[in-house]
Design an enzyme around this catalytic site. Structure first.
Site, mmCIF file in Angstrom:
data_model
loop_
_atom_site.group_PDB
_atom_site.id
_atom_site.type_symbol
_atom_site.label_atom_id
_atom_site.label_comp_id
_atom_site.label_asym_id
_atom_site.label_seq_id
_atom_site.Cartn_x
_atom_site.Cartn_y
_atom_site.Cartn_z
ATOM 1 N N ASP A 76 -6.947 4.607 -4.599
ATOM 2 C CA ASP A 76 -7.625 4.455 -3.304
ATOM 3 C C ASP A 76 -8.233 5.838 -3.041
ATOM 4 O OD1 ASP A 76 -7.857 2.519 -0.839
ATOM 5 O OD2 ASP A 76 -7.358 4.433 0.058
ATOM 6 N N LYS A 95 0.863 -1.186 0.000
ATOM 7 C CA LYS A 95 0.000 0.000 0.000
ATOM 8 C C LYS A 95 0.897 1.233 0.000
ATOM 9 C CE LYS A 95 -4.373 1.279 0.188
ATOM 10 N NZ LYS A 95 -5.563 0.662 -0.417
HETATM 11 P P1 NDP Z 1 -12.831 8.110 -2.799
HETATM 12 O O1 NDP Z 1 -11.766 9.087 -2.582
HETATM 13 O O2 NDP Z 1 -13.357 7.887 -4.173
HETATM 14 O O3 NDP Z 1 -14.070 8.428 -1.848
HETATM 15 C C1 NDP Z 1 -13.946 8.479 -0.460
HETATM 16 C C2 NDP Z 1 -15.248 8.971 0.126
HETATM 17 O O4 NDP Z 1 -15.194 8.871 1.540
HETATM 18 C C3 NDP Z 1 -15.530 10.416 -0.209
HETATM 19 O O5 NDP Z 1 -16.913 10.610 -0.265
HETATM 20 C C4 NDP Z 1 -14.913 11.136 0.984
HETATM 21 O O6 NDP Z 1 -15.499 12.419 1.233
HETATM 22 C C5 NDP Z 1 -15.238 10.190 2.120
HETATM 23 N N1 NDP Z 1 -14.216 10.300 3.163
HETATM 24 C C6 NDP Z 1 -12.880 10.162 3.002
HETATM 25 N N2 NDP Z 1 -12.243 10.370 4.164
HETATM 26 C C7 NDP Z 1 -13.196 10.637 5.053
HETATM 27 C C8 NDP Z 1 -13.187 10.931 6.436
HETATM 28 N N3 NDP Z 1 -12.033 10.983 7.135
HETATM 29 N N4 NDP Z 1 -14.377 11.152 7.051
HETATM 30 C C9 NDP Z 1 -15.535 11.083 6.356
HETATM 31 N N5 NDP Z 1 -15.614 10.823 5.049
HETATM 32 C C10 NDP Z 1 -14.459 10.593 4.412
HETATM 33 O O7 NDP Z 1 -12.292 6.712 -2.193
HETATM 34 P P2 NDP Z 1 -12.793 5.245 -2.471
HETATM 35 O O8 NDP Z 1 -14.259 5.226 -2.676
HETATM 36 O O9 NDP Z 1 -11.906 4.659 -3.489
HETATM 37 O O10 NDP Z 1 -12.405 4.536 -1.092
HETATM 38 C C11 NDP Z 1 -13.313 4.465 0.005
HETATM 39 C C12 NDP Z 1 -12.888 3.351 0.947
HETATM 40 O O11 NDP Z 1 -12.880 2.109 0.226
HETATM 41 C C13 NDP Z 1 -11.480 3.485 1.537
HETATM 42 O O12 NDP Z 1 -11.467 2.915 2.826
HETATM 43 C C14 NDP Z 1 -10.629 2.623 0.604
HETATM 44 O O13 NDP Z 1 -9.443 2.181 1.217
HETATM 45 C C15 NDP Z 1 -11.610 1.476 0.350
HETATM 46 N N6 NDP Z 1 -11.336 0.687 -0.846
HETATM 47 C C16 NDP Z 1 -11.295 1.262 -2.085
HETATM 48 C C17 NDP Z 1 -11.078 0.484 -3.203
HETATM 49 C C18 NDP Z 1 -11.136 1.048 -4.568
HETATM 50 O O14 NDP Z 1 -11.114 0.233 -5.524
HETATM 51 N N7 NDP Z 1 -11.242 2.332 -4.770
HETATM 52 C C19 NDP Z 1 -10.797 -0.964 -3.074
HETATM 53 C C20 NDP Z 1 -10.951 -1.484 -1.742
HETATM 54 C C21 NDP Z 1 -11.177 -0.664 -0.670
HETATM 55 P P3 NDP Z 1 -14.746 13.747 0.729
HETATM 56 O O15 NDP Z 1 -14.958 13.785 -0.760
HETATM 57 O O16 NDP Z 1 -15.427 14.836 1.452
HETATM 58 O O17 NDP Z 1 -13.307 13.576 1.118
#
Ligand code: NDP
Length: 443
Positions: free
Chosen positions: A165, A125
């Protein structure tokens, strides 16, 4: 003191300033205690101590110039955790909260998740404490180019293959890939999540969210429930949340919430996913403007969306977002199932409570493995210089997710831990990785 207790204590002392990493290790070690006690080879080969120590941790400076001509400096990270099953594989996270503890917890989880996919990928990672929010395209490009100028030394299609991510989507992957190709003068599949125009896989963008729903559907089916007609609450509004919502709606469920880091929306009539895609993916706006188009919906500042009654909860934003109070609310409101789209979104005490109440619970390392699975399929397509159709990739994804569910369910059953899918996922992933480590000798 048992071998397991001794190793857990040692890990806690050695990494005392890394709470997220210790949390992830504690969950895995507590779950596999039963396996280690049952077979002396794991202690004989000192597997636990070797497993919690990454192969290597890389930390580097990323200097770049903002639109005002000022020089900015961020910290970049890559943790290459374990490659017994294949090249290191895991995403890059760009978020101000990123530090070594967060990257190590994510890398550690990734080892077992990747093992569960059955594909030849190890765990790693990376990321940076860079905040892409509010930055211009030129600033994002400048940052990505500087980040890759350092990272390229450590990665390669047979060494380490990063992906996206939080904060790293299509745009960032494009800039990172462009810079890698330029420096190496090699067109190779060292990054996944690429645009379809230059080696990306169809369905990669959708894969984590769709995969989450395929696994959830299978878990419900094997427990005499179905997804059709269920009310689903989702947190996050990024890549995972959007495609989880889209697939849930396609399966006949009603999705009523989504959130970002400033607030959350509640649409009692069911969220309009096309409008969300337009707001988040095209306009790159905040979620709060949804209310402007759907006046009957509600927008609430803050994080507490788990008070909304639902049958299925899918935390898809970030780590530790579903705490004990949230779990109590969900239970009181009659939740049937929880499946983790984000990595480690549920705190340890909340997880224990949900399990004790018999709530069906699919842990992240199984439930969100669809993204990395399709990334591995992207690596295969790049290697053979072919592209598979959406239908082919989607079918493979669905098969992989159903297979993961069967593995975690069978592993739990083997140890008499029926329906404890957290234990099942940790045991199934651990056995593969540990047995491969033993076969490969003391390295
Ligand atoms: P994105 O950046 O596309 O979206 C993240 C979302 O979560 C946004 O809506 C963001 O809001 C919100 N968010 C992020 N940090 C916080 C926080 N500290 N408090 C509240 N809301 C928060 O990321 P992903 O959708 O890709 O990833 C989301 C989760 O899924 C993570 O845990 C990631 O590790 C996991 N994941 C992702 C994969 C992938 O293929 N993308 C694969 C496997 C797991 P804002 O826009 O306001 O920051």
């Amino acid at each position: 003191m048992s071998y397991i207790e001794e190793q857990l204590n040692k890990c806690r002392i050695q990494n005392s300033n890394e709470p997220e990493f210790i949390q992830a290790v504690t969950e895995v070690i507590e779950a596999i205690n039963i396996v280690v006690k049952n077979d002396e080879k794991y202690e004989k080969f000192n597997i636990i101590e070797r497993l919690v120590e990454p192969d290597r941790q890389i930390k580097f400076r990323v200097s770049w110039v903002d639109d005002n001509g000022n020089i900015q400096v961020n910290r970049g990270y890559r943790v290459q955790f374990n490659n017994v099953l294949g090249p290191y594989k895991g995403g890059l996270r760009f978020h101000p909260s990123v530090n070594m503890s967060i990257i190590k917890f994510l890398g550690f989880e990734q080892i077992f998740k990747n093992a569960l996919t059955g594909l030849p990928i190890g765990g790693g990672k990376g990321g940076a404490d860079f905040d892409p929010k509010g930055k211009s395209d030129r600033e994002i490009m400048s940052f990505c180019q500087s980040f890759m100028t350092e990272l390229y030394k450590y990665i390669g299609p047979n060494i380490d293959v990063p992906a996206g991510d939080i904060g790293v989507g299509d745009r960032e992957i494009g800039y990172l890939f462009g810079q890698y190709k330029r420096i190496k003068n090699a067109y190779e599949g060292t990054i996944t999540g690429k645009n379809i125009l230059f080696g990306g896989s169809l369905i990669r963008k959708e894969a984590t969210g769709y995969g989450l729903l395929y696994l959830t559907e299978e878990m419900l089916r094997q427990n005499n429930h179905e997804i059709m007609g269920k009310v689903v609450s989702i947190s996050g509004a990024g890549n995972v949340a959007i495609y989880a919502a889209e697939k849930a709606i396609q399966m006949g469920a009603k999705v009523v919430t989504l959130s970002d880091s400033t607030g959350w929306i509640y649409d009692e009539n069911g969220i309009d996913i096309n409008m969300i895609k337009d707001i988040k993916e095209i306009k790159r706006e905040r979620l709060s403007i949804y209310k402007k188009y759907r006046p009957n919906s509600k927008y609430n500042e803050g994080k507490f969306l788990w008070g909304i009654p639902c049958d299925i909860a899918l935390p898809c934003a970030t780590q530790n977002e579903l705490d004990l109070k949230s779990a109590e609310n969900l239970i009181n409101n009659g939740v049937v199932a929880i499946a983790e789209g984000a990595n480690m979104p549920t705190t340890l005490d909340a997880t224990k409570l949900l399990l004790s109440k018999g709530i069906l619970f699919a842990p992240a390392k199984a439930a969100n493995a669809g993204g990395v699975a399709v990334s591995a399929l992207e690596m295969s397509q790049n290697s053979i210089r072919m592209s598979w159709t959406s239908e082919e990739v989607d079918r493979k994804l669905k098969d992989i997710m159903i297979n993961i569910f069967n593995q975690i369910s069978n592993s739990a059953n083997r140890y008499g831990l029926h329906k404890n899918y957290i234990a099942g996922a940790n045991i199934a992933g651990f056995e593969k990785v540990a047995d491969a480590m033993i076969s490969q000798g003391i390295i």
